[in-house]
Design a protein around this motif. Structure first.
Motif, mmCIF file in Angstrom:
data_model
loop_
_atom_site.group_PDB
_atom_site.id
_atom_site.type_symbol
_atom_site.label_atom_id
_atom_site.label_comp_id
_atom_site.label_asym_id
_atom_site.label_seq_id
_atom_site.Cartn_x
_atom_site.Cartn_y
_atom_site.Cartn_z
ATOM 1 N N GLU A 150 0.834 -1.211 0.000
ATOM 2 C CA GLU A 150 0.000 0.000 0.000
ATOM 3 C C GLU A 150 0.866 1.258 0.000
ATOM 4 O O GLU A 150 0.610 2.201 -0.740
ATOM 5 C CB GLU A 150 -0.914 0.029 1.222
ATOM 6 C CG GLU A 150 -2.084 -0.889 1.159
ATOM 7 C CD GLU A 150 -2.916 -0.793 2.434
ATOM 8 O OE1 GLU A 150 -4.039 -0.287 2.346
ATOM 9 O OE2 GLU A 150 -2.430 -1.209 3.499
ATOM 10 N N ASP A 151 1.882 1.263 0.867
ATOM 11 C CA ASP A 151 2.776 2.421 0.961
ATOM 12 C C ASP A 151 3.492 2.671 -0.361
ATOM 13 O O ASP A 151 3.669 3.811 -0.770
ATOM 14 C CB ASP A 151 3.786 2.234 2.090
ATOM 15 C CG ASP A 151 3.150 2.294 3.466
ATOM 16 O OD1 ASP A 151 1.977 2.735 3.581
ATOM 17 O OD2 ASP A 151 3.811 1.866 4.435
ATOM 18 N N SER A 152 3.913 1.598 -1.031
ATOM 19 C CA SER A 152 4.615 1.765 -2.303
ATOM 20 C C SER A 152 3.683 2.330 -3.368
ATOM 21 O O SER A 152 4.108 3.107 -4.216
ATOM 22 C CB SER A 152 5.224 0.444 -2.774
ATOM 23 O OG SER A 152 4.230 -0.435 -3.259
ATOM 24 N N CYS A 153 2.413 1.959 -3.321
ATOM 25 C CA CYS A 153 1.438 2.498 -4.284
ATOM 26 C C CYS A 153 1.181 3.971 -4.037
ATOM 27 O O CYS A 153 1.068 4.750 -4.980
ATOM 28 C CB CYS A 153 0.113 1.737 -4.196
ATOM 29 S SG CYS A 153 0.211 0.058 -4.800
ATOM 30 N N GLN A 154 1.082 4.367 -2.776
ATOM 31 C CA GLN A 154 0.810 5.770 -2.458
ATOM 32 C C GLN A 154 1.965 6.657 -2.864
ATOM 33 O O GLN A 154 1.758 7.779 -3.293
ATOM 34 C CB GLN A 154 0.495 5.922 -0.973
ATOM 35 C CG GLN A 154 -0.850 5.337 -0.620
ATOM 36 C CD GLN A 154 -1.139 5.390 0.864
ATOM 37 O OE1 GLN A 154 -0.301 5.805 1.659
ATOM 38 N NE2 GLN A 154 -2.318 4.954 1.240
#
Length: 179
Positions: A150-154
């Motif tokens: 999720e963090d990498s997508c954001q």
């Protein structure tokens, strides 16, 4: 309304005698892997290096797959309008966000109402027995990997304003793609 394998595991059949031959991919793949696979089959795989997907043509699969479901709270009024006789209170329990991380052995389902689930897909392929209380360490590891994804997508999100016709916006809103 759910992210169990009965919904997620969809067969993909590609038939083209010049490219694929007979092969079955049994590992983890995602929809975003289809385009790089087709480019690979066409010999255009040098254009896939910046894509999130990866070719599964040579049997290469993922360590994990991710899926998401965002509920229908943004289309609730439209659902009431389309289905006035429906028991809308009964639907409330399904109006939640789900995120799934699936490996070959386990599936962790993160639920926005904190009723997370964990299944051992080898011993329970039908996902009938939630073992989250017995396998807390595994659940925590998978939740951590999901959070990292999720963090990498954001961090990759790009703010862009796109001009969209009002009729198109209405149709997208009706389908639940935008608010």
């Amino acid at each position: 309304l759910c992210l169990y394998d009965t919904v997620l595991r969809v067969p993909l059949i590609i038939r083209h005698p010049d490219f694929f031959g007979k092969q079955m991919v049994k590992g983890q793949v995602q929809l975003l892997d289809i385009f790089p696979t087709i480019l690979d089959a066409l010999g255009l795989d040098e254009n896939t290096e910046n894509m999130d997907g990866q070719s599964f043509l040579e049997g290469t699969t993922r360590e994990m797959a991710i899926a998401e479901y965002y509920g229908f709270h943004h289309t609730r009024e439209r659902i009431k309008e389309l289905f006035p006789d429906l028991n809308h209170d009964a639907l409330e329990k399904y109006d939640r966000e789900l995120k799934v991380i699936r490996t070959d052995e386990y599936k962790f389902i993160q639920v926005s109402n904190d009723r997370n689930e964990l299944y051992n897909l080898n011993s329970d392929p039908g996902e009938q027995n939630n073992i989250i209380d017995q396998e807390e360490k595994t659940a925590a590891e998978l939740q951590s990997k999901l959070k990292a994804w999720e963090d990498s997508c954001q961090s990759e999100e790009v703010d862009a304003e796109i001009a969209i016709d009002e009729e198109v916006k209405r149709r997208l809103r009706d389908m639940g793609y935008i608010e």
